[in-house]
Scaffold this active site. Structure first.
Site: not given
Length: 737
Positions: A91-92
């Site tokens: 996600e990051d």
């Protein structure tokens, strides 16, 4: 501003956390596992190297903490540690799921994919959040570790919520109580569930939390002394009988103490069971049950048990696999104390829930029907068969997290576990969908009962079926399980579709008979004439006879004539229009009473409204039924069939008489019935239709059916009856027998 820490000190801090994780995990690790964990740690460290949490600390400490919780507090293994370390990477950072799969295999990739889908803070009440939640549950049916890691992630976020702004604290804490605490409870993670609830209280009502925490701490030394004295005789006897065991005194969580105070409206000092004593036995699986009852016998030799507070989850575990024997006994100082008796295996499952199941799976001592696996299978089924909106689904699922269970049996003695308040019809669907769809009723403990019969613990249920039986809309009022509800809805939808198809064929034949072509324009004229909004609805009404096919004549299709629609009781707008013509009132109000011969209305037998009551109309195929707004069925009708509700009121000049029920209780005396009937028939000129009187041990109870004009008339009668010597209570009752 957070204090500035040197990069070297931070590096040492990160390594300390990493080594602690490896130390905790060591007993679970197999060859090559340490290498895999190291690889995941390095990748996570690299991916998050520039990132910091709101508190200012390096971000990598968060995945390390989540992995630590997964191992230490939930008891998960290597795959979960790797997934926890990498759970925010996709996600990051630019890393893709395919990269994770290549490096760490499909299992880890699937877990991380599930966790990535459900990232971010949900805002309850939005369908986006509910959709996210549904995605999370889809991954539950694939791999339960997704949710266990998500719970570990949430627990760490809650433990470090101090650094978040106030609005975020409230949002995250509320969502935790709404969703994650019940999930942890359902998955058997009682310790985590209690901590999540306490943390919710800490951030939403800090003052109450701190106050209760201080009170619990103040009473700690006295509590420890009390526990020591209480346990001493039990301890000596267990030693004498050669048991291997451990005894713990467990204080209640702050949140549960507050809940008890609110529920029972008592002060902190009045909460009698602030703690529980737990006896944990080290015995082989085959001796567990006998040993637990043996210890129960020892405890009750010393202390008097409360017979209403015995809970035997050893013989019949809870649906989430929880096994334990609970009793509440009276101590010598006059305090009730809860004693929990369980084996080491049961304690592991109670503390670590789902993960501990696998550890003991081969012992065969968990009943598959009542274990967590059965629940996970139910969730899977619920997801597959659910057609409702995401928000409806979420509420339904949440209700299923907290329900108590009812234990019933088939005629052959097979145990069926259903939610509390489940009915005979739920039981039928639980056995098989086809049995449910053709269920006529049930024999419960050899006695014939209707579909709506609510099951009780220990009921033996034999379902009666008929191939002619078909579900109706009313069945939805008889079931509470998702499985039964969705099967009935599916059937009704398919049935309506099939009937609509029959209606289409009927229309084609009718048009052919009168020599009118089946064109869109002609069909639109029919819809306008019969006041029907959609094609499917028209076909359906034609098939079931709500629209009479014989009224479809050639003259309707004369292009020179405008279409004049028929007034239909089934359409609220035309109905209101008719009311307006008669009464000259606002069109959204139905007037009940005089001049309503044109409308086929009847008085509901469930609540028996009379003039003066607040009422509403409910449309049915055979006309309108008038209900009181306080009717027990009102909420259900309004929420499920809002489009069929018509506002209603009574006319003022009414000389009609309506039937009402009055219940009287009093002390029995000679002439009492005579006095009551005299008041009814003489003083207020009320006609009495029926009276039933029962006298038992000097107490008189009577039910009287009387004809009154309105509520004012009824209230005067009740007031006069209450003044009769010996009458203690007079009340109106609703349902007609």
């Amino acid at each position: 501003m957070p204090p500035v820490i040197s990069p070297e000190a931070e590096r040492q801090e990160i390594l300390r956390h990493y080594r602690r994780l490896l130390r905790t995990a060591k007993p679970y690790l197999k060859d090559g596992d340490t290498k895999l964990i190291k690889k995941a740690f390095n990748q996570s460290l690299e991916a998050h190297k520039e990132m910091r949490r709101k508190s200012g600390e390096p971000y990598i400490l968060h995945p390390l903490a989540v992995a630590q919780i997964a191992v230490e507090e939930i008891g998960l293994g290597t795959t979960s540690i790797v997934a926890a370390l990498l759970h925010d990477v996709v996600e990051d950072t630019p890393t893709e799921i395919s990269d994770i799969e290549r490096e760490f295999g499909p299992k880890v990739a699937r877990i991380i994919d599930g966790l990535t889908k459900i990232s971010g803070v949900f805002e309850y009440g939005t369908s986006e959040q509910a959709e996210n939640f549904r995605k999370m549950l889809l991954t539950l049916s694939e791999d339960v570790r997704v949710i266990l890691i998500k719970i570990a992630d949430r627990l760490h976020n809650m433990r470090t919520l101090d650094s978040m702004p106030r609005h975020k604290q409230l949002k995250i804490a509320s969502e935790t109580l709404y969703l994650y605490a019940p999930l942890a409870h359902r998955l058997g993670l009682y310790t985590i569930k209690s901590e999540l609830e306490d943390l919710y209280l800490k951030f939403t009502d800090t003052e109450t939390y701190n106050d209760l925490k201080a009170k619990v701490r103040q009473s700690q030394s006295a509590r420890n002394r009390f526990i020591k004295e209480f346990v001493q005789p039990i301890d000596e006897e267990l030693k004498a009988q050669g048991f291997e065991y451990e005894i713990k005194g467990r204080p209640k969580s702050i949140y549960s103490i507050l809940k008890k105070m609110k529920k029972q409206n008592i002060t902190f000092d009045e909460v009698y069971d602030l703690f529980a004593i737990r006896v944990i036995l080290d015995v082989p699986p085959e001796q567990e049950k006998a040993a637990c009852w043996q210890v129960y016998s020892i405890v009750t030799d010393f202390y008097q048990p409360n017979p209403d507070r015995l809970r035997d989850w050893v013989s019949t575990p809870k649906a989430n696999g929880y096994e334990s024997l609970h009793t509440t006994v009276m101590s010598r100082s006059g305090q009730w104390v809860e004693v929990q008796i369980r084996s080491r295996r049961m304690d592991d499952i109670a503390e670590k829930g789902y993960a501990a199941h696998w550890k003991y799976k081969d012992t065969g001592s968990i009943q598959p029907e009542s274990s967590l696996e059965g629940w996970v299978n139910k969730v899977r089924e619920m997801l597959e068969s659910n057609n409702s909106s995401a928000l409806e689904f979420m509420d339904e699922f949440r209700q299923n997290l907290f329900v108590k269970e009812v234990y019933a049996f088939t005629p052959k003695g097979k145990l069926v576990i259903l939610p509390d308040k489940a009915t005979a019809l739920d039981f039928a669907f639980e056995i098989h969908s086809q049995i449910g769809l053709h269920c006529l009723g049930a024999k419960v403990n050899q006695k014939l009962e209707p579909l709506s019969y609510q099951l009780h613990n220990g009921d033996q249920v034999e379902i009666l079926t008929s191939h002619k039986q078909r579900p109706t809309n009313e069945w939805l009022n008889y079931v509470i399980t998702t499985k039964a509800r969705s099967r009935i809805k599916d059937f009704l939808r398919d049935d309506r579709r099939a009937k609509a198809e029959d209606g289409r064929q009927l229309l084609e034949k009718r048009l052919e008979l009168i020599g009118v072509p089946f064109t869109q324009d002609n069909f639109n004229r029919l819809l306008a004439y019969f006041n029907v909004p959609t094609a499917q609805e028209f076909y359906y009404r034609l098939a079931v006879g709500q629209v009479d096919g014989r009224t479809i004549r050639e003259s309707l299709f004369n292009a020179d004539k405008p279409v004049a629609s028929v007034a239909s009781v089934l359409e609220p707008k035309t109905f209101d229009h008719e009311v307006q013509k008669i009464r000259g009132l606002r069109p959204d109000m139905l007037v009940v009473g005089e001049n309503t011969d044109k409308f086929n209305y009847s008085i509901a037998r469930c609540c028996n409204p009379i003039p003066g009551d607040d009422v509403f109309g409910f449309e049915t195929d055979s006309g309108i039924i008038i209900h009181r707004t306080s009717c027990p069925r009102a909420v259900d009708l309004m929420s499920n069939y809002g489009n069929r509700i018509v506002r209603a009121k009574w006319t003022e000049q009414l000389e009609l008489a309506f039937l009402a029920g009055i219940r009287i209780k009093g002390t029995d005396r000679v002439g009492l019935v005579n006095d009551v009937t005299r008041i009814i028939s003489t003083s207020l000129k009320v006609n009495m239709r029926a009276i039933t009187v029962d006298s038992n041990d000097g107490i008189f109870e009577g039910e009287i059916m009387v004809f009154v004009n309105d509520t004012d008339h009824l209230n005067k009668l009740i007031h006069r009856l209450s003044r009769v010597h010996g009458v203690l209570q007079v009340e109106r009752f609703d349902s007609l027998k």
